[in-house]
Design an enzyme around this catalytic site. Structure first.
Site, PDB file in Angstrom:
ATOM      1  N   ASP A   1      -6.188  -5.349   5.148  1.00 54.31           N
ATOM      2  CA  ASP A   1      -7.290  -4.833   4.331  1.00 54.31           C
ATOM      3  C   ASP A   1      -8.243  -5.965   3.959  1.00 54.31           C
ATOM      4  OD1 ASP A   1      -8.729  -3.039   2.807  1.00 54.31           O
ATOM      5  OD2 ASP A   1      -7.518  -3.384   1.010  1.00 54.31           O
TER       6      ASP A   1
ATOM      7  N   ASP B   1      -3.272 -17.368   4.433  1.00 55.52           N
ATOM      8  CA  ASP B   1      -4.262 -18.169   3.693  1.00 55.52           C
ATOM      9  C   ASP B   1      -4.999 -19.108   4.640  1.00 55.52           C
ATOM     10  OD1 ASP B   1      -1.743 -19.258   3.949  1.00 55.52           O
ATOM     11  OD2 ASP B   1      -1.700 -20.242   2.001  1.00 55.52           O
TER      12      ASP B   1
ATOM     13  N   LYS C   1       2.791 -14.167   5.906  1.00 49.52           N
ATOM     14  CA  LYS C   1       3.104 -15.186   4.899  1.00 49.52           C
ATOM     15  C   LYS C   1       4.630 -15.319   4.890  1.00 49.52           C
ATOM     16  CE  LYS C   1       1.733 -17.857   1.450  1.00 49.52           C
ATOM     17  NZ  LYS C   1       0.812 -18.982   1.555  1.00 49.52           N
TER      18      LYS C   1
ATOM     19  N   TYR D   1       0.806  -1.216   0.000  1.00 46.71           N
ATOM     20  CA  TYR D   1       0.000   0.000   0.000  1.00 46.71           C
ATOM     21  C   TYR D   1       0.845   1.275   0.000  1.00 46.71           C
ATOM     22  CZ  TYR D   1      -4.898  -1.308   0.505  1.00 46.71           C
ATOM     23  OH  TYR D   1      -6.160  -1.736   0.278  1.00 46.71           O
TER      24      TYR D   1
END
Ligand code: NAI
Length: 362
Positions: A249, A225, A191, A124
């Site tokens: 987000d 995930d 991640k 972002y």
């Protein structure tokens, strides 16, 4: 005590939901002087600027703002005027509670999660290289030279910066939040198995900070995930989540879905000196001026704001009034009716009236 607070009404449905929220907040009996400032489409039309300096100055002066959703018109040079406000004021922590209110259609009951999203960096940050540009080609060549990995020459590239500084700042914020709000557990979402130098750094910092709070707050880790699946299957296993910007987000919208949607999802953007309170939803232009939008997300953002300025009794009363009106299911907007076409659905202003009436009885 009189509070001076910046009010950016917003555009699209912003004006209507902001008016509903300010009316409800005022009905709590808290002394507030609104310092109205323009930003977004409205500001562009009246001042020629999407984000006038006067709006930022007003927030800097008052330290607290309530902001309606803002449309970012295409081709104005801004990716998002909302992101620009967060960056300009260094509002590094985005706090989005996802809480069930009985009466809202949703798959789950009794959800009470808080998503704490890093707001200042990650993908972002807006550092992008367009496909085909000479600087992109030279970056690709440089990457190839220094990593021995090839990137196709017709690629666009987005940069994902994650720093020790910003990771520590957000994780520490999350732990402080958990302590102050009597929360038990923080889950760090990442991640790091794939992005070792960015998410890996975020996780490493989170583990270190968590060590300082050992025995007071439980700390656990989850790969993003897997987290998405776990939240859909067993949301009650979680409490406070702390995440880098992009995952934050996405996961916060997922959590809004768990509690019945954007109509009841409030948010806050908090920095060291200032805080801006806003609904998670956008300006829903198709409902502009139709007195149709659900004002609850904006009113509940007002509840967060009242807590921030230490008006806790007013905050509790306003949240309770919203809870009761939703639970009764009578004076609610179309999206809170079992059938959205139900003709007994009321408008934005009428739902605010019902909440104000309820407040008088609390
Ligand atoms: P959106 O949140 O405005 O709308 C998504 C869907 O939710 C639409 O179907 C809309 O009708 C519905 N919806 C949203 N709020 C609602 C409410 N209070 N009551 C009932 N239904 C509601 O998202 P979208 O369409 O992606 O974006 C529209 C504009 O809003 C864009 O210009 C975007 O940049 C801006 N935006 C601004 C945000 C902010 O000010 N923080 C956040 C997200 C988007």
């Amino acid at each position: 005590m009189q509070h001076k607070i910046t009010l950016i009404p917003g555009d699209g449905i912003g004006y209507e939901v902001s008016l509903a929220a300010t009316r409800c907040i005022e009905a709590c009996g808290v002394g507030i002087q609104w310092d109205k400032a323009l930003a977004g489409q409205d500001a562009l039309e009246k001042t020629g600027e999407l984000l006038p300096q006067s709006a930022l100055d007003s927030i800097k002066k008052n330290k607290v703002a309530l902001k309606g959703p803002l449309t970012t018109p295409i081709a104005t040079g801004f990716r998002s005027v909302n992101v620009a406000i967060r960056q300009a004021l260094d509002l590094f922590a985005c706090v989005r509670p996802a809480k069930s209110y009985p009466g809202v259609k949703s798959r789950f009951k009794d959800i009470d999660l808080v998503i704490i999203r890093e707001n200042s960096e990650d993908l972002y940050a807006g550092i992008e290289f367009q496909e085909g540009k000479p600087e992109t080609q030279s970056l690709i060549a440089q990457i190839q030279k220094s990593t021995n990995k090839s990137i196709r020459y017709d690629s666009g590239i987005s940069i994902k910066p994650i720093s020790k500084f910003a990771s520590e700042r957000i994780v520490r914020f999350a732990f402080q939040y958990a302590l102050e709000n009597k929360r038990k557990k923080i889950t760090c979402v990442h991640k790091a198995n794939i992005m070792k130098f960015t998410d890996g750094l975020f996780l490493e910092v989170a583990r270190r900070v968590a060590g300082e709070f050992a025995g007071r707050i439980i700390f656990e880790e989850a790969i993003v995930d897997n987290m998405a699946m776990q939240l859909v299957q067993k949301p009650h296993n979680y409490d406070v989540l702390v995440l880098p910007n992009l995952y934050g987000d996405i996961i916060s919208d997922l959590c809004a879905g768990l509690i019945g949607g954007l109509g009841v999802a409030p948010g806050a953007n908090i920095g060291a000196q200032m805080a801006v309170f806003e609904a998670v939803h956008g300006s829903a232009p198709k409902y502009q001026g139709k007195n149709k939008a659900n004002p609850c997300a904006m009113i509940l953002s007002g509840v967060l704001m009242l807590r921030h300025i230490q008006e806790n009794k007013a905050a509790d009363n306003l949240e309770e009034a919203v809870r009761q009106v939703i639970a009764e299911g009578k004076s609610v907007t179309y999206d809170l009716k079992p059938d959205p076409l139900d003709p007994s659905a009321v408008g934005t202003a009428q739902m605010a009236d019902a909440i104000i009436n309820k407040l008088k009885k609390i």
